[in-house]
Scaffold this motif. Sequence first.
Motif, PDB file in Angstrom:
ATOM      1  N   ILE A 125       0.803  -1.146  -0.048  1.00 41.85           N
ATOM      2  CA  ILE A 125      -0.130   0.081  -0.072  1.00 41.85           C
ATOM      3  C   ILE A 125       0.903   1.260  -0.067  1.00 41.85           C
ATOM      4  CG2 ILE A 125      -1.812   1.464   1.406  1.00 41.85           C
ATOM      5  CD1 ILE A 125      -2.674  -1.368   2.290  1.00 41.85           C
ATOM      6  N   THR A 126       0.659   2.205  -1.035  1.00 40.02           N
ATOM      7  CA  THR A 126       1.498   3.448  -0.953  1.00 40.02           C
ATOM      8  C   THR A 126       0.638   4.655  -0.443  1.00 40.02           C
ATOM      9  OG1 THR A 126       1.196   4.129  -3.268  1.00 40.02           O
ATOM     10  CG2 THR A 126       2.793   2.506  -2.869  1.00 40.02           C
ATOM     11  N   ILE A 127       0.967   5.481   0.157  1.00 39.34           N
ATOM     12  CA  ILE A 127       0.162   6.754   0.621  1.00 39.34           C
ATOM     13  C   ILE A 127       0.835   7.738   0.136  1.00 39.34           C
ATOM     14  CG2 ILE A 127      -0.659   7.993   2.591  1.00 39.34           C
ATOM     15  CD1 ILE A 127      -1.527   5.200   3.290  1.00 39.34           C
ATOM     16  N   SER A 128       0.185   8.612  -0.864  1.00 46.18           N
ATOM     17  CA  SER A 128       0.876   9.961  -1.250  1.00 46.18           C
ATOM     18  C   SER A 128      -0.162  10.971  -0.507  1.00 46.18           C
ATOM     19  CB  SER A 128       0.665  10.156  -2.510  1.00 46.18           C
ATOM     20  OG  SER A 128       1.156   9.148  -3.264  1.00 46.18           O
ATOM     21  N   ARG A 129       0.400  12.089  -0.058  1.00 48.71           N
ATOM     22  CA  ARG A 129      -0.487  12.879   0.719  1.00 48.71           C
ATOM     23  C   ARG A 129       0.223  14.479   0.560  1.00 48.71           C
ATOM     24  NH1 ARG A 129       4.741  12.164   1.772  1.00 48.71           N
ATOM     25  NH2 ARG A 129       5.372  12.613   3.668  1.00 48.71           N
ATOM     26  N   SER A 180      -2.131  16.979   5.817  1.00 45.71           N
ATOM     27  CA  SER A 180      -3.283  16.196   5.551  1.00 45.71           C
ATOM     28  C   SER A 180      -3.466  15.152   6.430  1.00 45.71           C
ATOM     29  CB  SER A 180      -3.804  15.762   4.061  1.00 45.71           C
ATOM     30  OG  SER A 180      -2.973  14.794   3.680  1.00 45.71           O
ATOM     31  N   GLY A 181      -2.501  14.819   6.973  1.00 48.22           N
ATOM     32  CA  GLY A 181      -2.532  13.584   7.901  1.00 48.22           C
ATOM     33  C   GLY A 181      -2.398  12.191   7.437  1.00 48.22           C
ATOM     34  N   GLY A 182      -1.541  12.225   6.088  1.00 45.43           N
ATOM     35  CA  GLY A 182      -1.225  11.105   5.335  1.00 45.43           C
ATOM     36  C   GLY A 182      -0.554   9.890   6.071  1.00 45.43           C
ATOM     37  N   ARG A 183       0.341  10.505   6.919  1.00 44.96           N
ATOM     38  CA  ARG A 183       1.431   9.838   7.812  1.00 44.96           C
ATOM     39  C   ARG A 183       0.583   8.922   8.617  1.00 44.96           C
ATOM     40  NH1 ARG A 183       6.222  12.779   9.815  1.00 44.96           N
ATOM     41  NH2 ARG A 183       6.648  13.001   7.584  1.00 44.96           N
ATOM     42  N   VAL A 217      -4.013  11.089   0.047  1.00 43.87           N
ATOM     43  CA  VAL A 217      -4.850  11.901   1.274  1.00 43.87           C
ATOM     44  C   VAL A 217      -4.630  13.253   1.125  1.00 43.87           C
ATOM     45  CG1 VAL A 217      -4.715  11.892   3.981  1.00 43.87           C
ATOM     46  CG2 VAL A 217      -4.139   9.617   2.895  1.00 43.87           C
ATOM     47  N   TYR A 218      -5.882  13.827   1.266  1.00 44.95           N
ATOM     48  CA  TYR A 218      -6.068  15.108   1.212  1.00 44.95           C
ATOM     49  C   TYR A 218      -6.857  15.924   2.179  1.00 44.95           C
ATOM     50  CZ  TYR A 218     -10.101  14.257  -1.504  1.00 44.95           C
ATOM     51  OH  TYR A 218     -11.596  13.867  -1.881  1.00 44.95           O
ATOM     52  N   ALA A 219      -6.824  17.105   2.244  1.00 46.21           N
ATOM     53  CA  ALA A 219      -7.737  17.808   3.104  1.00 46.21           C
ATOM     54  C   ALA A 219      -7.711  19.417   2.893  1.00 46.21           C
ATOM     55  CB  ALA A 219      -7.101  17.854   4.727  1.00 46.21           C
ATOM     56  N   ASP A 220      -8.956  20.003   3.014  1.00 42.16           N
ATOM     57  CA  ASP A 220      -9.146  21.491   2.822  1.00 42.16           C
ATOM     58  C   ASP A 220      -8.036  22.429   3.772  1.00 42.16           C
ATOM     59  OD1 ASP A 220     -10.231  21.974   5.350  1.00 42.16           O
ATOM     60  OD2 ASP A 220     -12.286  21.712   4.465  1.00 42.16           O
ATOM     61  N   LYS A 221      -7.753  23.666   3.059  1.00 43.88           N
ATOM     62  CA  LYS A 221      -6.518  24.286   3.754  1.00 43.88           C
ATOM     63  C   LYS A 221      -6.742  24.584   5.353  1.00 43.88           C
ATOM     64  CE  LYS A 221      -6.804  28.771   2.770  1.00 43.88           C
ATOM     65  NZ  LYS A 221      -6.977  29.960   1.851  1.00 43.88           N
ATOM     66  N   GLU A 222      -8.101  24.770   5.661  1.00 43.45           N
ATOM     67  CA  GLU A 222      -8.268  25.117   6.946  1.00 43.45           C
ATOM     68  C   GLU A 222      -8.009  23.794   7.941  1.00 43.45           C
ATOM     69  OE1 GLU A 222     -10.702  25.875   4.651  1.00 43.45           O
ATOM     70  OE2 GLU A 222      -9.875  28.118   4.714  1.00 43.45           O
ATOM     71  N   ALA A 223      -8.247  22.638   7.410  1.00 42.44           N
ATOM     72  CA  ALA A 223      -8.054  21.354   8.193  1.00 42.44           C
ATOM     73  C   ALA A 223      -6.422  21.180   8.162  1.00 42.44           C
ATOM     74  CB  ALA A 223      -8.630  20.289   7.665  1.00 42.44           C
ATOM     75  N   LYS A 224      -5.897  21.677   7.216  1.00 41.67           N
ATOM     76  CA  LYS A 224      -4.360  21.273   7.023  1.00 41.67           C
ATOM     77  C   LYS A 224      -3.320  22.296   7.975  1.00 41.67           C
ATOM     78  CE  LYS A 224      -4.041  21.417   2.418  1.00 41.67           C
ATOM     79  NZ  LYS A 224      -3.563  21.314   0.887  1.00 41.67           N
ATOM     80  N   LEU A 232      -7.833   5.283  -4.382  1.00 41.60           N
ATOM     81  CA  LEU A 232      -8.683   5.791  -3.363  1.00 41.60           C
ATOM     82  C   LEU A 232      -8.210   7.061  -2.903  1.00 41.60           C
ATOM     83  CD1 LEU A 232     -11.590   4.754  -1.817  1.00 41.60           C
ATOM     84  CD2 LEU A 232      -9.731   4.100  -0.036  1.00 41.60           C
ATOM     85  N   CYS A 233      -8.964   8.093  -2.896  1.00 38.11           N
ATOM     86  CA  CYS A 233      -8.525   9.417  -2.456  1.00 38.11           C
ATOM     87  C   CYS A 233      -9.501   9.516  -1.199  1.00 38.11           C
ATOM     88  CB  CYS A 233      -8.825  10.298  -3.576  1.00 38.11           C
ATOM     89  SG  CYS A 233      -7.928  10.164  -5.015  1.00 38.11           S
ATOM     90  N   VAL A 234      -8.810  10.114  -0.124  1.00 37.56           N
ATOM     91  CA  VAL A 234      -9.380  10.202   1.294  1.00 37.56           C
ATOM     92  C   VAL A 234      -9.371  11.788   1.665  1.00 37.56           C
ATOM     93  CG1 VAL A 234      -9.235   9.332   3.586  1.00 37.56           C
ATOM     94  CG2 VAL A 234      -8.965   7.879   1.670  1.00 37.56           C
ATOM     95  N   ASN A 235     -10.320  12.371   2.059  1.00 34.62           N
ATOM     96  CA  ASN A 235     -10.339  13.810   2.486  1.00 34.62           C
ATOM     97  C   ASN A 235     -10.586  13.639   4.033  1.00 34.62           C
ATOM     98  OD1 ASN A 235     -11.024  16.313   2.935  1.00 34.62           O
ATOM     99  ND2 ASN A 235     -12.452  16.623   1.020  1.00 34.62           N
ATOM    100  N   THR A 236      -9.599  14.312   4.700  1.00 33.17           N
ATOM    101  CA  THR A 236      -9.593  13.992   6.085  1.00 33.17           C
ATOM    102  C   THR A 236     -10.026  15.383   6.693  1.00 33.17           C
ATOM    103  OG1 THR A 236      -7.362  14.956   5.984  1.00 33.17           O
ATOM    104  CG2 THR A 236      -7.486  12.411   6.210  1.00 33.17           C
TER     105      THR A 236
END
Lengths: 203, 203
Positions: free
Chosen positions: B4-8, B12-15, B120-127, B177-181
Amino acid sequence: MNIITISREFGSGGREVGKRLADALGYAYYDKEIILEIAKESGLDAAYVEHVLQKGITPNYSYTFGRTFYQPVLFPENELKVLSVQQQIIKGLAEKGSCVIVGRGASIILEKYHPFNIFVYADKEAKLARCRNRAPESEHLSDQELVKQMKRIDQGRAKHQRLLSDLRWGDKESYHLCVNTSGVDIKHLIPGIRDYAKAWFGA
Amino acid sequence: MNIITISREFGSGGREVGKRLADALGYAYYDKEIILEIAKESGLDAAYVEHVLQKGITPNYSYTFGRTFYQPVLFPENELKVLSVQQQIIKGLAEKGSCVIVGRGASIILEKYHPFNIFVYADKEAKLARCRNRAPESEHLSDQELVKQMKRIDQGRAKHQRLLSDLRWGDKESYHLCVNTSGVDIKHLIPGIRDYAKAWFGA
């Protein structure tokens, strides 16, 4: 009340994801019946309603003599009627209880209900294969023609969404989860998506 | 052997997704240790290795007198060395058994192992909020400066990937799969992602 919306590329299996997910969660499922409801409510023909929602509404430009600087943009009245009735009906469905709604701009229309928004996509080959399997009536189309048709439908969906929102159709930023169905059997993916959605609502 | 690879996106909390997912599946987890391995193997400084992988490698342009039409593009030798050792090490890790690898171009380098690739991604405020929580050393930065820093790091990641592949970093088409955190507690999302990944490998 948990609302899940499914937006999808044409041929990616979004409808299958939606139906199976609704079954797995015991939620109501709404898809094509929305078209029929809009038709009934507005007194317009179902095929016309579907056509309007698929292509996105288009302005008429009004040309007037003698007032060359005044060219208001007008949308055809029946197309506006479709949009307006669509919004009422989709909100009405959401009010009924937890559900999965496929397409029809539900992710935007139901924003204030904080829906869980899924985007379903796939690569070109997977979408072609799915279209061929699903719709024998496209047998007379070449791959190239079918790809063109898929693009046209997706562009209509994108255009339709631009009228309703700044969130762009198909941009991952507009969704909570984006699911690539290329080369996988959708039914196996459902337990994972179900648990993810449940956790998202609980979080 | 399941990879499994995680790009982030930065922040965004990918780690966290990667670490928790590895724990949930009982897989090995590789992240920063890859940097240390590359440093050891190449004899280069770990901070330098991290810097090269973060910014993407950059060509030196060779200017020669009298041969104005001949300007070969040269990459600094040590940067090429980092890339080459990186590929060896990441392939070596994959050969050891099922694992989750965060970043470091693993989704591209391991293509022939058919990894399950998550973005793994997120909006600016969350990041921003996540960066503030995680790194008190960024306290002296304004929100605007922090956003700039996040953008710069993500651009480096995108640039690094352009060297390795036609698949664009951050485009949903490059992942399964793209995950919005944004606004969610990552630990709750893990069972769903775990089951999804298992089904994907089984499918």
